[in-house]
Scaffold this motif. Sequence first.
Motif, PDB file in Angstrom:
ATOM      1  N   LEU A   1      70.100  23.453  60.358  1.00 29.31           N
ATOM      2  CA  LEU A   1      69.281  24.622  60.043  1.00 29.31           C
ATOM      3  C   LEU A   1      69.526  25.140  58.631  1.00 29.31           C
ATOM      4  CD1 LEU A   1      67.272  26.755  61.104  1.00 29.31           C
ATOM      5  CD2 LEU A   1      69.242  28.036  61.987  1.00 29.31           C
ATOM      6  N   VAL A   2      70.781  25.435  58.304  1.00 29.16           N
ATOM      7  CA  VAL A   2      71.106  26.056  57.018  1.00 29.16           C
ATOM      8  C   VAL A   2      71.334  25.011  55.929  1.00 29.16           C
ATOM      9  CG1 VAL A   2      72.695  27.605  55.815  1.00 29.16           C
ATOM     10  CG2 VAL A   2      72.110  28.029  58.220  1.00 29.16           C
ATOM     11  N   PHE A   3      72.060  23.949  56.258  1.00 26.17           N
ATOM     12  CA  PHE A   3      72.369  22.889  55.292  1.00 26.17           C
ATOM     13  C   PHE A   3      71.802  21.564  55.790  1.00 26.17           C
ATOM     14  CE2 PHE A   3      76.128  25.809  55.155  1.00 26.17           C
ATOM     15  CZ  PHE A   3      75.833  26.405  53.943  1.00 26.17           C
ATOM     16  N   PRO A   4      70.494  21.388  55.767  1.00 25.96           N
ATOM     17  CA  PRO A   4      69.896  20.162  56.313  1.00 25.96           C
ATOM     18  C   PRO A   4      70.331  18.933  55.528  1.00 25.96           C
ATOM     19  CG  PRO A   4      68.262  21.423  55.090  1.00 25.96           C
ATOM     20  CD  PRO A   4      69.474  22.289  55.194  1.00 25.96           C
ATOM     21  N   PRO A   5      70.176  17.737  56.118  1.00 25.62           N
ATOM     22  CA  PRO A   5      70.682  16.515  55.476  1.00 25.62           C
ATOM     23  C   PRO A   5      70.103  16.236  54.101  1.00 25.62           C
ATOM     24  CG  PRO A   5      70.107  16.113  57.771  1.00 25.62           C
ATOM     25  CD  PRO A   5      69.619  17.480  57.446  1.00 25.62           C
ATOM     26  N   ASP A   6      68.862  16.700  53.848  1.00 26.51           N
ATOM     27  CA  ASP A   6      68.240  16.387  52.562  1.00 26.51           C
ATOM     28  C   ASP A   6      68.543  17.423  51.484  1.00 26.51           C
ATOM     29  OD1 ASP A   6      66.856  18.411  53.726  1.00 26.51           O
ATOM     30  OD2 ASP A   6      64.853  17.608  53.328  1.00 26.51           O
ATOM     31  N   LEU A   7      69.425  18.384  51.783  1.00 30.54           N
ATOM     32  CA  LEU A   7      69.788  19.399  50.797  1.00 30.54           C
ATOM     33  C   LEU A   7      70.745  18.789  49.778  1.00 30.54           C
ATOM     34  CD1 LEU A   7      69.244  22.465  50.309  1.00 30.54           C
ATOM     35  CD2 LEU A   7      71.450  22.878  51.415  1.00 30.54           C
ATOM     36  N   ALA A   8      70.382  18.856  48.496  1.00 29.38           N
ATOM     37  CA  ALA A   8      71.155  18.168  47.457  1.00 29.38           C
ATOM     38  C   ALA A   8      72.577  18.700  47.348  1.00 29.38           C
ATOM     39  CB  ALA A   8      70.437  18.311  46.113  1.00 29.38           C
ATOM     40  N   SER A   9      72.775  19.981  47.556  1.00 29.25           N
ATOM     41  CA  SER A   9      74.094  20.581  47.352  1.00 29.25           C
ATOM     42  C   SER A   9      75.108  20.216  48.424  1.00 29.25           C
ATOM     43  CB  SER A   9      73.969  22.107  47.280  1.00 29.25           C
ATOM     44  OG  SER A   9      73.408  22.613  48.473  1.00 29.25           O
ATOM     45  N   THR A  10      74.674  19.622  49.529  1.00 29.08           N
ATOM     46  CA  THR A  10      75.603  19.265  50.597  1.00 29.08           C
ATOM     47  C   THR A  10      75.614  17.766  50.873  1.00 29.08           C
ATOM     48  OG1 THR A  10      73.883  19.744  52.234  1.00 29.08           O
ATOM     49  CG2 THR A  10      75.422  21.512  51.717  1.00 29.08           C
ATOM     50  N   GLN A  11      75.135  16.974  49.962  1.00 26.92           N
ATOM     51  CA  GLN A  11      75.135  15.531  50.150  1.00 26.92           C
ATOM     52  C   GLN A  11      76.565  14.990  50.180  1.00 26.92           C
ATOM     53  OE1 GLN A  11      72.449  13.345  50.581  1.00 26.92           O
ATOM     54  NE2 GLN A  11      71.288  15.217  50.857  1.00 26.92           N
ATOM     55  N   GLY A  12      76.805  14.015  51.047  1.00 26.30           N
ATOM     56  CA  GLY A  12      78.079  13.312  51.084  1.00 26.30           C
ATOM     57  C   GLY A  12      79.150  13.922  51.964  1.00 26.30           C
ATOM     58  N   LEU A  13      78.887  15.085  52.582  1.00 26.95           N
ATOM     59  CA  LEU A  13      79.909  15.719  53.406  1.00 26.95           C
ATOM     60  C   LEU A  13      80.230  14.895  54.648  1.00 26.95           C
ATOM     61  CD1 LEU A  13      79.053  19.537  53.366  1.00 26.95           C
ATOM     62  CD2 LEU A  13      80.919  18.362  52.210  1.00 26.95           C
ATOM     63  N   PHE A  14      79.220  14.288  55.249  1.00 31.52           N
ATOM     64  CA  PHE A  14      79.416  13.632  56.536  1.00 31.52           C
ATOM     65  C   PHE A  14      79.881  12.194  56.399  1.00 31.52           C
ATOM     66  CE2 PHE A  14      76.815  17.256  57.487  1.00 31.52           C
ATOM     67  CZ  PHE A  14      77.276  17.680  58.719  1.00 31.52           C
TER      68      PHE A  14
ATOM     69  N   ILE B   1      77.339  27.420  47.127  1.00 28.43           N
ATOM     70  CA  ILE B   1      76.822  26.985  48.421  1.00 28.43           C
ATOM     71  C   ILE B   1      77.595  25.773  48.920  1.00 28.43           C
ATOM     72  CG2 ILE B   1      74.809  25.956  49.546  1.00 28.43           C
ATOM     73  CD1 ILE B   1      74.634  28.960  49.164  1.00 28.43           C
ATOM     74  N   ARG B   2      77.915  24.856  48.018  1.00 27.26           N
ATOM     75  CA  ARG B   2      78.675  23.671  48.431  1.00 27.26           C
ATOM     76  C   ARG B   2      80.075  24.055  48.904  1.00 27.26           C
ATOM     77  NH1 ARG B   2      78.052  18.375  48.341  1.00 27.26           N
ATOM     78  NH2 ARG B   2      79.902  17.023  48.231  1.00 27.26           N
ATOM     79  N   VAL B   3      80.696  25.016  48.222  1.00 26.48           N
ATOM     80  CA  VAL B   3      82.004  25.498  48.664  1.00 26.48           C
ATOM     81  C   VAL B   3      81.913  26.065  50.070  1.00 26.48           C
ATOM     82  CG1 VAL B   3      83.775  27.254  48.277  1.00 26.48           C
ATOM     83  CG2 VAL B   3      82.926  25.907  46.361  1.00 26.48           C
ATOM     84  N   ALA B   4      80.887  26.884  50.308  1.00 32.39           N
ATOM     85  CA  ALA B   4      80.707  27.474  51.640  1.00 32.39           C
ATOM     86  C   ALA B   4      80.464  26.397  52.689  1.00 32.39           C
ATOM     87  CB  ALA B   4      79.539  28.465  51.615  1.00 32.39           C
ATOM     88  N   ALA B   5      79.672  25.386  52.349  1.00 33.15           N
ATOM     89  CA  ALA B   5      79.384  24.307  53.295  1.00 33.15           C
ATOM     90  C   ALA B   5      80.651  23.542  53.662  1.00 33.15           C
ATOM     91  CB  ALA B   5      78.338  23.367  52.706  1.00 33.15           C
ATOM     92  N   VAL B   6      81.505  23.284  52.666  1.00 33.93           N
ATOM     93  CA  VAL B   6      82.756  22.569  52.926  1.00 33.93           C
ATOM     94  C   VAL B   6      83.692  23.415  53.781  1.00 33.93           C
ATOM     95  CG1 VAL B   6      84.824  21.614  51.851  1.00 33.93           C
ATOM     96  CG2 VAL B   6      82.580  21.157  50.854  1.00 33.93           C
ATOM     97  N   LEU B   7      83.801  24.706  53.459  1.00 40.11           N
ATOM     98  CA  LEU B   7      84.670  25.590  54.240  1.00 40.11           C
ATOM     99  C   LEU B   7      84.214  25.683  55.688  1.00 40.11           C
ATOM    100  CD1 LEU B   7      85.329  28.541  51.738  1.00 40.11           C
ATOM    101  CD2 LEU B   7      86.963  26.817  52.525  1.00 40.11           C
ATOM    102  N   LEU B   8      82.916  25.799  55.895  1.00 40.34           N
ATOM    103  CA  LEU B   8      82.410  25.871  57.266  1.00 40.34           C
ATOM    104  C   LEU B   8      82.682  24.580  58.027  1.00 40.34           C
ATOM    105  CD1 LEU B   8      79.002  27.737  56.846  1.00 40.34           C
ATOM    106  CD2 LEU B   8      81.033  28.544  58.045  1.00 40.34           C
ATOM    107  N   LEU B   9      82.542  23.465  57.349  1.00 35.30           N
ATOM    108  CA  LEU B   9      82.827  22.194  58.012  1.00 35.30           C
ATOM    109  C   LEU B   9      84.299  22.112  58.414  1.00 35.30           C
ATOM    110  CD1 LEU B   9      81.469  19.583  58.880  1.00 35.30           C
ATOM    111  CD2 LEU B   9      82.083  18.587  56.678  1.00 35.30           C
ATOM    112  N   LEU B  10      85.200  22.627  57.573  1.00 39.13           N
ATOM    113  CA  LEU B  10      86.617  22.666  57.919  1.00 39.13           C
ATOM    114  C   LEU B  10      86.864  23.586  59.111  1.00 39.13           C
ATOM    115  CD1 LEU B  10      88.276  22.815  54.383  1.00 39.13           C
ATOM    116  CD2 LEU B  10      88.319  20.901  55.982  1.00 39.13           C
ATOM    117  N   VAL B  11      86.193  24.734  59.137  1.00 41.83           N
ATOM    118  CA  VAL B  11      86.344  25.669  60.257  1.00 41.83           C
ATOM    119  C   VAL B  11      85.947  25.003  61.564  1.00 41.83           C
ATOM    120  CG1 VAL B  11      85.439  27.789  61.281  1.00 41.83           C
ATOM    121  CG2 VAL B  11      86.055  27.738  58.858  1.00 41.83           C
ATOM    122  N   PHE B  12      84.789  24.381  61.581  1.00 41.70           N
ATOM    123  CA  PHE B  12      84.322  23.757  62.813  1.00 41.70           C
ATOM    124  C   PHE B  12      85.171  22.543  63.172  1.00 41.70           C
ATOM    125  CE2 PHE B  12      80.093  25.587  61.304  1.00 41.70           C
ATOM    126  CZ  PHE B  12      80.266  26.740  62.052  1.00 41.70           C
TER     127      PHE B  12
END
Length: 535
Positions: free
Chosen positions: A263-276, A207-218
Amino acid sequence: MNHWIVAPVLLPAMLAAIIVLAARFHNGLARVMSVAGTVALLAITLGLFLGASDGSIGVYLLGDWAAPFGIVLVTDRLSTLMTLLTAILAVPVLLYAIGSNWDRRGRHFHALFQFQLMGIMGAFLTGDIFNLFVFFEILLIASYGLMIHAGGGARLRAGTQYVLYNLLGSTLFLFALGTLYAETGTLNMADLAGRVAAIDAGASSGIRVAAVLLLLVFAVKAAILPLHFWLPASYSEAPAPVAALFAIMTKVGAYGIIRIYTLVFPPDLASTQGLFDTWLLPAALLSVAVGMIGVLGSERLDRLVAFSVVGSMGMLMIALSVFTAQGISAALYYAIHSTLATAALFLLVDLVRDRRGDVGTDLEDATPIAGSPLVAGMFFAAAIAMCGLPPLSGFVGKLLVLEAARASDLVVLAWAVVLSTSLVAIVGFSRAGSQVFWKAHEVAARRADDLETEADEANVEDSTPNPAPLPVVSVGFLLALIVAATVFAGPLTEMMDATSAQLFAPEAYISTVLEANGKVIEYDGGHGTEEGEAH
């Protein structure tokens, strides 16, 4: 089920097909159909916006297939706001293309314009992340056709670079979608929200890999450093109405970040912490700096405006990267302002280009252009807005961004970058405006000294016709919208606050979309589980 929800996608799609089949050899008929369709699109999006202004959420099931198995379109405050902004922008841009005869320089301008609107509208309305990819590809195809409209080697090279960078983004998008589907078994955004939240933090590497890839896409779509290289050349070489319409396309990338990461990766989701805070905010600050340095160093007026787009997207991302309700609200207000200011500047650059002869947009000595007081006044107003000087909406937007940045640990750096780059932007736009509008009269005066009669002097200043009324009216309409965004900044910010609040409370969105499939999502501390049947 409200069938008007699908109209912003269906209307331009059908209209584009009809224009290709029946009006591609009849430019007058294509103009009438395109203008009528765009005005109708504005009316439809306004109705959808008013319908969602009370916080209600609408869902349209294509083919009556329930989510998450079927394709769904969803209207809420955010999606209807962005579709309305697109339709508002499309009307003056299309009128400018007609008034300046840009649409006559290629056979399929109006069909491609409508396909472009279809892709943008679909991207804002879709409730399925795979169909977000599909609409991105529609955007890419139509925008490439519009970019090389009227031909030319420089335009073709810029268009090729544009396509290559965006194809790279599309490839990353597919990798992200494959990873998400492998981890969750769904790509419906509402369904993803519950399934991603239910994944244990220890097993969330995919999930973290997907979150990072999507952030790169956008980030590619939004032209955030270091993924911004395609934008200056592409936007500066594109036809003026196309570049003005492209002002909303970078906002599609920002929209994707807002939608997916609330919606999908809200700020309090542990697996996506630190991206922003560890990546997006520093990249945004660098984007602002590089964009405004590009404004200062540009030797052509069109590239100056293109670099200002990079800087304005960085400014928007500063507010977005804080990822608080206040930050999202500030980003949305700044998105409205920067879209209107950017479009006005690109159209003004075209007015200047047409009246400077061989000099074009080069910041070199030339004689005054016809109608220079009017064009100079409009350029001055648009430049004030883009630089963020009072009293126009850019000043309000930057104040909101600075206030939102106080929630970040890098607040001092953010304030320093925003304030210093604002000064750089002022110098860059002042230099360009002085070169085009002020020094031109000094050149004319020097040349007039060599002329023998006053009639010859008049020929120097009036060698080109006055600007046609329709292009000037189109630019004036955009500037009037900027003034309106300033005068009604209070109600607008309240509206943005309500939109942000809805985004950070996604339960209503999720339950509304999944209700037709008999599912509701119940939240417990931000981690959702699927329970029960919808009543």
